[in-house]
Design a protein around this motif. Structure first.
Motif, mmCIF file in Angstrom:
data_model
loop_
_atom_site.group_PDB
_atom_site.id
_atom_site.type_symbol
_atom_site.label_atom_id
_atom_site.label_comp_id
_atom_site.label_asym_id
_atom_site.label_seq_id
_atom_site.Cartn_x
_atom_site.Cartn_y
_atom_site.Cartn_z
ATOM 1 N N MET A 1 0.818 -1.210 0.000
ATOM 2 C CA MET A 1 0.000 0.000 0.000
ATOM 3 C C MET A 1 0.857 1.268 0.000
ATOM 4 S SD MET A 1 -3.190 -0.702 -0.126
ATOM 5 C CE MET A 1 -2.624 -1.854 -1.347
ATOM 6 N N PHE A 2 2.085 1.128 0.483
ATOM 7 C CA PHE A 2 2.984 2.284 0.607
ATOM 8 C C PHE A 2 3.784 2.501 -0.674
ATOM 9 C CE2 PHE A 2 6.940 4.214 2.506
ATOM 10 C CZ PHE A 2 6.346 5.387 2.915
ATOM 11 N N ILE A 3 3.740 1.500 -1.552
ATOM 12 C CA ILE A 3 4.637 1.436 -2.713
ATOM 13 C C ILE A 3 4.477 2.633 -3.663
ATOM 14 C CG2 ILE A 3 3.052 0.081 -4.171
ATOM 15 C CD1 ILE A 3 5.462 -1.685 -4.914
ATOM 16 N N GLY A 4 3.319 3.262 -3.680
ATOM 17 C CA GLY A 4 3.135 4.417 -4.558
ATOM 18 C C GLY A 4 1.671 4.687 -4.790
ATOM 19 N N ASP A 5 1.383 5.580 -5.719
ATOM 20 C CA ASP A 5 0.013 5.922 -6.088
ATOM 21 C C ASP A 5 -0.733 4.645 -6.484
ATOM 22 O OD1 ASP A 5 -2.316 6.764 -7.345
ATOM 23 O OD2 ASP A 5 -1.386 8.549 -8.167
ATOM 24 N N PHE A 6 -1.856 4.401 -5.820
ATOM 25 C CA PHE A 6 -2.601 3.156 -6.013
ATOM 26 C C PHE A 6 -3.008 2.928 -7.470
ATOM 27 C CE2 PHE A 6 -6.701 0.776 -5.782
ATOM 28 C CZ PHE A 6 -6.196 -0.403 -5.277
ATOM 29 N N LYS B 1 -10.105 8.059 -0.192
ATOM 30 C CA LYS B 1 -9.630 8.490 -1.511
ATOM 31 C C LYS B 1 -8.629 7.505 -2.103
ATOM 32 C CE LYS B 1 -8.338 12.568 -0.006
ATOM 33 N NZ LYS B 1 -7.854 13.951 0.151
ATOM 34 N N MET B 2 -8.431 6.375 -1.450
ATOM 35 C CA MET B 2 -7.443 5.366 -1.850
ATOM 36 C C MET B 2 -6.031 5.924 -1.902
ATOM 37 S SD MET B 2 -9.407 3.042 -4.665
ATOM 38 C CE MET B 2 -9.550 1.397 -3.969
ATOM 39 N N LYS B 3 -5.753 6.922 -1.034
ATOM 40 C CA LYS B 3 -4.385 7.459 -0.963
ATOM 41 C C LYS B 3 -3.696 6.792 0.222
ATOM 42 C CE LYS B 3 -4.317 11.165 -3.726
ATOM 43 N NZ LYS B 3 -3.089 11.790 -4.121
ATOM 44 N N PHE B 4 -3.546 5.482 0.072
ATOM 45 C CA PHE B 4 -3.012 4.690 1.177
ATOM 46 C C PHE B 4 -1.570 5.054 1.505
ATOM 47 C CE2 PHE B 4 -6.108 2.135 -1.219
ATOM 48 C CZ PHE B 4 -7.084 1.998 -0.244
ATOM 49 N N ASN B 5 -0.805 5.430 0.474
ATOM 50 C CA ASN B 5 0.612 5.742 0.711
ATOM 51 C C ASN B 5 0.781 6.937 1.638
ATOM 52 O OD1 ASN B 5 -0.525 7.234 -1.379
ATOM 53 N ND2 ASN B 5 1.394 7.484 -2.483
ATOM 54 N N THR B 6 -0.039 7.957 1.468
ATOM 55 C CA THR B 6 0.117 9.134 2.331
ATOM 56 C C THR B 6 -0.504 8.892 3.705
ATOM 57 O OG1 THR B 6 -1.806 10.083 1.214
ATOM 58 C CG2 THR B 6 0.348 10.837 0.498
ATOM 59 N N ALA B 7 -1.509 8.021 3.768
ATOM 60 C CA ALA B 7 -2.068 7.663 5.079
ATOM 61 C C ALA B 7 -0.990 6.978 5.916
ATOM 62 C CB ALA B 7 -3.271 6.741 4.902
ATOM 63 N N ILE B 8 -0.257 6.062 5.284
ATOM 64 C CA ILE B 8 0.800 5.348 5.999
ATOM 65 C C ILE B 8 1.923 6.312 6.382
ATOM 66 C CG2 ILE B 8 2.566 3.548 5.775
ATOM 67 C CD1 ILE B 8 0.487 2.063 3.942
ATOM 68 N N ALA B 9 2.253 7.235 5.464
ATOM 69 C CA ALA B 9 3.298 8.226 5.766
ATOM 70 C C ALA B 9 2.932 9.012 7.023
ATOM 71 C CB ALA B 9 3.491 9.166 4.581
ATOM 72 N N GLN B 10 1.659 9.356 7.154
ATOM 73 C CA GLN B 10 1.220 10.116 8.334
ATOM 74 C C GLN B 10 1.305 9.260 9.596
ATOM 75 O OE1 GLN B 10 0.596 13.347 8.707
ATOM 76 N NE2 GLN B 10 0.203 12.975 10.888
ATOM 77 N N LEU B 11 0.969 7.981 9.476
ATOM 78 C CA LEU B 11 1.105 7.086 10.631
ATOM 79 C C LEU B 11 2.568 6.976 11.046
ATOM 80 C CD1 LEU B 11 -1.459 4.327 9.565
ATOM 81 C CD2 LEU B 11 -1.616 5.750 11.618
ATOM 82 N N MET B 12 3.462 6.968 10.055
ATOM 83 C CA MET B 12 4.894 6.928 10.357
ATOM 84 C C MET B 12 5.323 8.197 11.083
ATOM 85 S SD MET B 12 6.375 5.328 6.828
ATOM 86 C CE MET B 12 6.426 3.553 6.546
ATOM 87 N N THR B 13 4.801 9.320 10.610
ATOM 88 C CA THR B 13 5.122 10.594 11.258
ATOM 89 C C THR B 13 4.683 10.574 12.720
ATOM 90 O OG1 THR B 13 4.814 11.687 9.136
ATOM 91 C CG2 THR B 13 4.804 13.101 11.083
ATOM 92 N N LEU B 14 3.484 10.029 12.958
ATOM 93 C CA LEU B 14 2.972 9.973 14.328
ATOM 94 C C LEU B 14 3.856 9.088 15.204
ATOM 95 C CD1 LEU B 14 0.631 10.902 16.177
ATOM 96 C CD2 LEU B 14 -0.515 8.749 15.633
ATOM 97 N N VAL B 15 4.259 7.951 14.664
ATOM 98 C CA VAL B 15 5.117 7.044 15.432
ATOM 99 C C VAL B 15 6.466 7.710 15.700
ATOM 100 C CG1 VAL B 15 6.407 4.877 15.287
ATOM 101 C CG2 VAL B 15 3.967 4.919 14.761
ATOM 102 N N ASN B 16 7.002 8.421 14.723
ATOM 103 C CA ASN B 16 8.256 9.155 14.942
ATOM 104 C C ASN B 16 8.087 10.143 16.088
ATOM 105 O OD1 ASN B 16 9.413 7.757 12.868
ATOM 106 N ND2 ASN B 16 9.233 9.407 11.360
ATOM 107 N N GLN B 17 6.933 10.784 16.125
ATOM 108 C CA GLN B 17 6.702 11.747 17.208
ATOM 109 C C GLN B 17 6.581 11.032 18.553
ATOM 110 O OE1 GLN B 17 4.286 15.167 16.566
ATOM 111 N NE2 GLN B 17 3.468 15.109 18.655
ATOM 112 N N PHE B 18 5.924 9.865 18.553
ATOM 113 C CA PHE B 18 5.793 9.101 19.794
ATOM 114 C C PHE B 18 7.165 8.704 20.335
ATOM 115 C CE2 PHE B 18 1.189 7.245 19.391
ATOM 116 C CZ PHE B 18 0.698 8.531 19.455
#
Length: 807
Positions: free
Chosen positions: A610-615, A671-688
């Motif tokens: 899902m992170f690989i790129g534009d769906f 919107k099937m923008k799974f790659n940016t959803a995952i990027a945001q989850l990564m950002t949150l984990v980095n902040q944690f």
RNA sequence: GCCGGUGUGAUGGAAUUGGUAGACGUGCUUGACUCAAAAUCAAGUGUCUUCGGACGUGCCGGUUCGAGUCCGGCCACCGGCACCA
């Protein structure tokens, strides 16, 4: 801290989901809104699952999981489209019955799909080769026959020389077989046909109301190929009127000759009048020998024969014009004959030049001695055209149609490129066509009470060179009695194409065990229409079009309540090999999902795919990038194993990023923008990792991550003992818009449109106070020193642009 | 030929739809830990630079205070259709 043993964890939760039927849809729960999510069911090939499969499946699994958490009653089914050639070819090689091969392959696919943790409702799985299923495929065929939509006709068909089978037009690509790549030749054969052309208009028009991605609509429209024009009747000296179709009736005064296809029926009829019939016959033979492929290859050079002894009369001016036969006119489109307007049609122009025919310019603006002047925008002015002179083409078309109708020599006409669907296959592994041929009664449908008509066992699956199905050799099965008169009769031995079972499978999921009907009334009323269907672009003019056609028919006979099966259609890009090339065995760049799961786990594979790129776009597989997703999950594991105390409120330090993440992930999944959803989850984990999360912080992270990486989330959910219910059964987190906003913001300061400095201001600060802060900035002072400030532009929370001029 | 799409660092890709280009990941560099390596953690990473800046989203031009985004003209690649009158 326990290790992140993804293999153990994933098996544990998969078992529990299956045992507890966690994802079973509940029909009849009217308190919840229904959501029907569909993925294209796989063909269970011997190779097992390909990494291409997880992309659409994971995407829809994420969407389905989120909808469940949002309270919807979700139907997310799976099944197997198991009839087809690869299985049959394998049977030929190994002499194992296709039924056995299919059983094994389905078992493999099932375990592989379960290994990836998809939330399918397994109790509803369908198999198109199951007699309880194909009974209804046959039933639909019978209804089509009874409604005049299925007929047997002898006609030239596409014949794959290697598969030894008839192909639908949709299965022929560049003159070769879509599946095996062998050349396709034309062969005269008697075939069952389905009248999809009867639905051409509705298949185009109804697209407008559907939420399909645009390229699917465009491709279907082009394939159906509607063109509007007129039929025009030309009298001939042979006595018969010759009818033609044209999209440009306005150019009728420029029609200087006519062309008939070599297969045109009048040629035989006129055999006595045509004085050069030998020449005509010879041309017919040559044209007939050419395959479709050769016809297109030789497209550049026009050939043809002028009919001697017959002429046509142009209805608008009474002029006698010659008639030719040429293979650039297709027998299967329009009327099989054309009026040629060489001045304004490239093909006619080439033909006229070669045969030295008259070229009359009727639309002003080109140089018709040099090339055909093809006006596309209808704005050309008509000349040499009597009552049309001075009009634009746009005005002239209706004027001419009116004239034709008044003089009874033509009328408005709409034509489609779409052809009827060649529906029989000379192969074993398909649904038997439930028809019997009786010498007295002709083709007679089997009574519905005799369905399913079972596929007989044969000793040899090898297709025959004479173009008959292997079943033809089973005389015990073939010989039967006529259902109508009881006389000895023969069964149809051709089978249905593999597109048959897939044309209605989504209806069976609604009510998979119904033995009285293909789907029960209540079930089809409740589940109604598929809310979201994701699948490959390669099916746009095949499965997707065919199933729309079948569904419309079922609507017409009152079986389903909706005109269209799918409310929404999206499509995923292909997963390519490492070098950006298509994955294939011959290139040796095939990635096996089993290997990835063994090495990194299913959650990592799901996340990476899902992170690989534009769906929507194709994306190359990158083995090193997979590690990035594994690393992310390792960090989540570490955070999640730590024993946290306290209540479930968000920590002050993380609150803002949490609200932002809920918003971003919620919107991006839809919107099937799974790659940016995952990027945001990564950002949150980095902040944690910077600001230690509270118990509530971790809980919401797990909830948001659960559609993507459900196994690790459930395990951590259990370790933390957040709730008795599983994470996947929690309500989807909500965000507070106000809390997604920062209190201060850094804005850009531009001088004449170029960024010169950046300053931090309070959120939503008014322009004057921002201007004050800007002018206090050292760099800006320097840049504006000795300049006249002409104007300033302020975009709230974004930038301030100062326009200056030297004094 | 017709229809559609795409072009952004070394790389996969982001960019609130006209408003700080390069989020997030990979790779690379440096540091910490280690006897060492891997793993992990931390910092850095568009290009050029006279260290003031200058340039930069396939190419050329335009609109605009401001263009990856809009307009016009090219180029390249990908997909679909193709003698459809």
């Amino acid at each position: 801290m326990a290790d992140y043993e993804f293999n153990r964890i994933e098996k544990k939760w998969q078992k529990r989901w299956l045992d507890e039927k966690t994802y079973a849809a509940v029909t009849g729960d009217t308190t919840r809104e229904k959501f029907y999510a569909l993925v294209e069911f796989p063909y269970p090939s011997g190779q097992g699952l390909h990494v291409g499969h997880p992309r659409p499946y994971t995407a829809m699994d994420i969407i389905a999981r989120k909808r469940r958490m949002q309270g919807y009653n979700v139907l997310f089914p799976i099944g197997f489209d198991a009839f087809g050639l690869p299985t049959e070819n394998y049977a030929i090689k190994t002499h194992i019955h296709p039924r056995e091969v299919t059983k094994q392959n389905i078992a493999t696919f099932t375990s592989q799909l379960q290994m990836l943790g998809y939330s399918f409702d397994w109790d509803r799985a369908v198999d198109t080769t199951d007699p309880d299923y194909y009974k209804w495929t046959q039933w639909i065929f019978l209804q089509m026959y009874k409604n005049g939509l299925a007929y047997k006709a002898s006609m030239p068909v596409n014949w794959c020389t290697s598969c030894k089978v008839v192909l639908a037009n949709e299965e022929v690509v560049d003159g070769v077989c879509e599946r095996c790549g062998a050349p396709v030749i034309r062969k005269e054969k008697s075939q069952w046909m389905l009248k999809i052309t009867e639905y051409a208009e509705r298949l185009i028009d109804d697209l407008d109301e559907l939420d399909f991605i645009e390229r699917v609509k465009i491709q279907q429209k082009n394939w159906i190929g509607r063109s509007t024009g007129a039929n025009v009747k030309f009298a001939t000296t042979a006595g018969d009127d010759l009818m033609v179709f044209t999209t440009r009736p306005d150019t009728l005064f420029g029609a200087t000759y006519m062309v008939m296809s070599p297969e045109h029926a009048y040629l035989d009829k006129w055999a006595d009048v045509i004085s050069n019939m030998d020449e005509v016959r010879q041309y017919q033979v040559e044209a007939g020998k050419k395959s479709d492929f050769e016809r297109t290859e030789l497209a550049k050079e026009k050939t043809g024969v002028k009919l001697a002894g017959v002429e046509a009369i142009n209805p608008v001016n009474g002029k006698k014009i010659p008639i030719f036969i040429s293979d650039y006119v297709l027998a299967t489109y329009g009327t099989g004959a054309i009026m040629a307007v060489p001045a304004h049609d490239t093909r006619d122009w080439e033909f006229a030049k070669k045969f030295d025919l008259e070229i009359i310019e009727v639309v002003e603006g080109g140089n018709v001695d040099e090339e055909a002047f093809t006006v596309k925008d209808d704005s050309g002015i008509m000349i040499n055209s009597d009552f049309l002179n001075g009009m634009t083409a746009k005005e002239a078309i209706p004027a001419m149609i009116q004239w034709l109708e008044e003089h009874d020599v033509g009328s408005k006409q709409v034509n489609y490129k779409l052809r009827d669907w060649v529906f029989s296959r000379q192969r074993y592994w398909g649904e038997p066509i439930p028809m019997v041929h009786c010498d007295k009664c002709g083709w007679v449908p089997l009574p519905e009470s005799e369905l399913p008509l079972l596929l007989p066992d044969v000793e040899d699956y090898e297709p025959t060179d004479n173009g008959e199905s292997p079943i033809a050799k089973m005389t015990d099965w073939v010989n039967t009695t006529c259902p109508q008169c009881g006389a000895p009769a023969q069964r149809e031995t051709d089978t249905m194409p593999n597109w048959a079972g897939s044309s209605w499978y989504f209806l069976r999921y609604m009510d998979p065990n119904n033995s009285e009907a293909l789907v029960g009334k209540d079930a089809v009323e409740y589940w109604n229409q598929i809310d979201w269907y994701n699948g490959g672009m390669e099916h746009t003019t095949l499965h997707l079009l065919y199933s729309r056609f079948w569904h419309k028919f079922l609507y017409d006979i009152g079986v389903v309540p909706t005109k269209e099966p799918y409310a929404k259609r999206t499509s995923h890009g292909m997963i390519l090999g490492e070098g950006g090339e298509k994955m294939s065995k011959s290139r040796g760049n095939v990635v096996n999902p089993n290997d990835v799961v063994n090495e990194f786990g299913a959650d990592t594979l799901r996340l990476y795919i899902m992170f690989i790129g534009d769906f929507e776009k194709a994306a190359p597989w990158n083995p090193t990038a997979v590690k990035g997703c594994k690393k992310f999950l390792d960090r989540v594991w570490k955070l999640g194993c730590e024993k946290l105390e306290g209540d479930l409120s968000y920590s002050a330090a993380n609150e803002k990023e949490i609200h932002k993440t809920i918003k971003k992930v919620s919107e991006d999944i839809d919107k099937m923008k799974f790659n940016t959803a995952i990027a945001q989850l990564m950002t949150l984990v980095n902040q944690f990792n910077q600001n230690k999360p509270s118990r509530g912080d971790l809980k919401v992270l797990l909830e948001l991550l659960s559609p993507f990486a459900p196994h690790i989330v459930e395990e951590l959910w259990e370790i933390q003992q957040f709730d008795e219910k599983m994470a996947c059964q929690q309500p989807w987190p909500e965000y507070d818009e106000e809390k997604t906003v920062d209190s201060s913001v850094e804005i850009a300061v531009q001088i004449n449109g170029k960024v010169k400095s950046k300053i931090t201001i309070p959120m939503d600060a008014d322009e004057d106070s921002v201007y004050e802060a800007v002018m206090a900035d050292e760099k800006i002072q320097k840049a504006t020193d000795g300049m006249n400030i002409i104007k300033r532009i302020y975009i709230k929370n974004r930038l301030m642009n100062i326009i200056v001029k030297p004094q």
